[in-house]
Design an enzyme around this catalytic site. Structure first.
Site, short mmCIF file in Angstrom:
data_model
loop_
_atom_site.label_atom_id
_atom_site.label_comp_id
_atom_site.label_asym_id
_atom_site.label_seq_id
_atom_site.Cartn_x
_atom_site.Cartn_y
_atom_site.Cartn_z
N GLU A 93 11.80 -25.24 11.31
CA GLU A 93 11.46 -26.24 12.32
C GLU A 93 12.61 -26.41 13.32
OE1 GLU A 93 8.48 -27.17 12.38
OE2 GLU A 93 7.69 -27.96 10.50
N ASP B 112 6.61 -17.67 3.80
CA ASP B 112 6.69 -19.05 3.34
C ASP B 112 5.57 -19.41 2.37
OD1 ASP B 112 4.66 -18.99 5.30
OD2 ASP B 112 5.99 -19.81 6.82
N ASP C 268 6.05 -25.72 18.80
CA ASP C 268 7.41 -26.18 19.06
C ASP C 268 8.44 -25.05 18.90
OD1 ASP C 268 7.40 -25.84 16.33
OD2 ASP C 268 7.86 -27.93 15.83
N HIS D 246 8.80 -22.96 16.29
CA HIS D 246 9.28 -22.61 14.94
C HIS D 246 8.70 -21.28 14.48
CE1 HIS D 246 5.52 -24.74 13.45
NE2 HIS D 246 5.55 -23.71 12.61
#
Length: 266
Positions: free
Chosen positions: A148, A72, A141, A143
């Site tokens: 996400e 990314d 979380d 990801h």
């Protein structure tokens, strides 16, 4: 799925680096047949990068015939910015090994046509056939990369809006100021990851314990991107002891016994 339960973050980094080196050396890459490696950024892989650099300097591995694709990149952050992933990768890994510049592939978060940039990234990955090993980390979380919660499990490289929680977590790299953290990023998709021959995810710290539990004991669920590993035929999760605090005792015992030979001596 394999789970490699270790004690410390340093052990996780060293195990991951050794696994990468073993894979590269067993592959015996050449200029015409390179080993294709997917790479992450952030705090989690730093010990792995340090160990890889040390092994390279010790003559245990060469990256001359390795092609890399990063997961990314922030949108709108100049690549020369110290917190761009371009800068991160050169500072922590690329500048210390013998990988040719033309073998390094990073998403351009300042491309004039973002959709075309993402499409071309996928096409370039496909031009090599596949990524042989994709290393990654995971967010609190669940990801992976910047996929996400609620990301499609069939998704491809694209632009994503970062959640507030992700931006807060990453603000530690921006002097603690969440307003400096970009709101958008380019990221490989979940489907891109699942296409890799092998996926290795590193999980560190008690704050990642719920994500690890979701990956190992939960159901496949787009709200926990890491759970997609259950769909992969060759997924490896390497974790430290604090990350296992939400796992059932019998689950941890099972994997400790299963991987006893692979974690011995660490």
């Amino acid at each position: 799925m394999r789970l490699i339960p270790l004690n410390t973050a340093e052990q996780v980094g060293k195990w991951a680096a050794r696994h990468i080196v073993n894979r590269i050396n067993a592959f015996k890459p050449t200029a015409d047949r390179p080993f294709v490696l997917g790479l992450p950024t952030g705090g989690t892989p730093l010990t792995a990068y340090k160990a890889l650099v040390e092994m390279h300097k010790a003559g245990e591995v060469s990256f001359k015939h390795v092609v890399t694709f990063n997961m990314d990149e922030y949108v709108g952050l100049p690549k020369e910015h110290p917190e761009s992933y371009y800068s991160f990768m050169h500072r922590n890994f690329f500048d210390h090994v013998d990988i040719p510049a033309e073998n390094i592939n990073l998403l351009n978060g300042n491309a004039p046509d973002i959709d075309a940039e993402c499409r071309q990234y996928e096409e370039k990955i496909r031009s090599y056939g596949k990524i042989h090993l994709f290393m990654g980390g995971v967010g609190n979380d669940g990801h992976i990369a910047f996929n996400e919660p609620a990301s499609s499990l069939a998704s491809r490289t694209r632009i994503k809006t970062l959640t507030h929680d992700t931006r807060v977590a990453n603000s530690r790299f921006f002097d603690g100021d969440v307003n400096q953290v970009p709101k958008y990023a380019l990221t490989v998709g979940v489907g891109t990851l699942l296409d890799a021959e092998e996926v290795m995810i590193l999980v560190l710290g008690h704050q990642k314990a719920q994500a690890l539990q979701a990956a190992v004991e939960g159901n496949v669920n787009h709200m926990w991107t890491i759970s997609c590993l259950q769909l992969h035929p060759k997924a490896v999760v390497v974790c430290d002891e604090p990350a296992t605090m939400e796992l059932k005792v019998k689950t941890l015992k099972y994997f400790n016994e299963l991987e006893a030979e692979n974690i011995k001596g660490l």
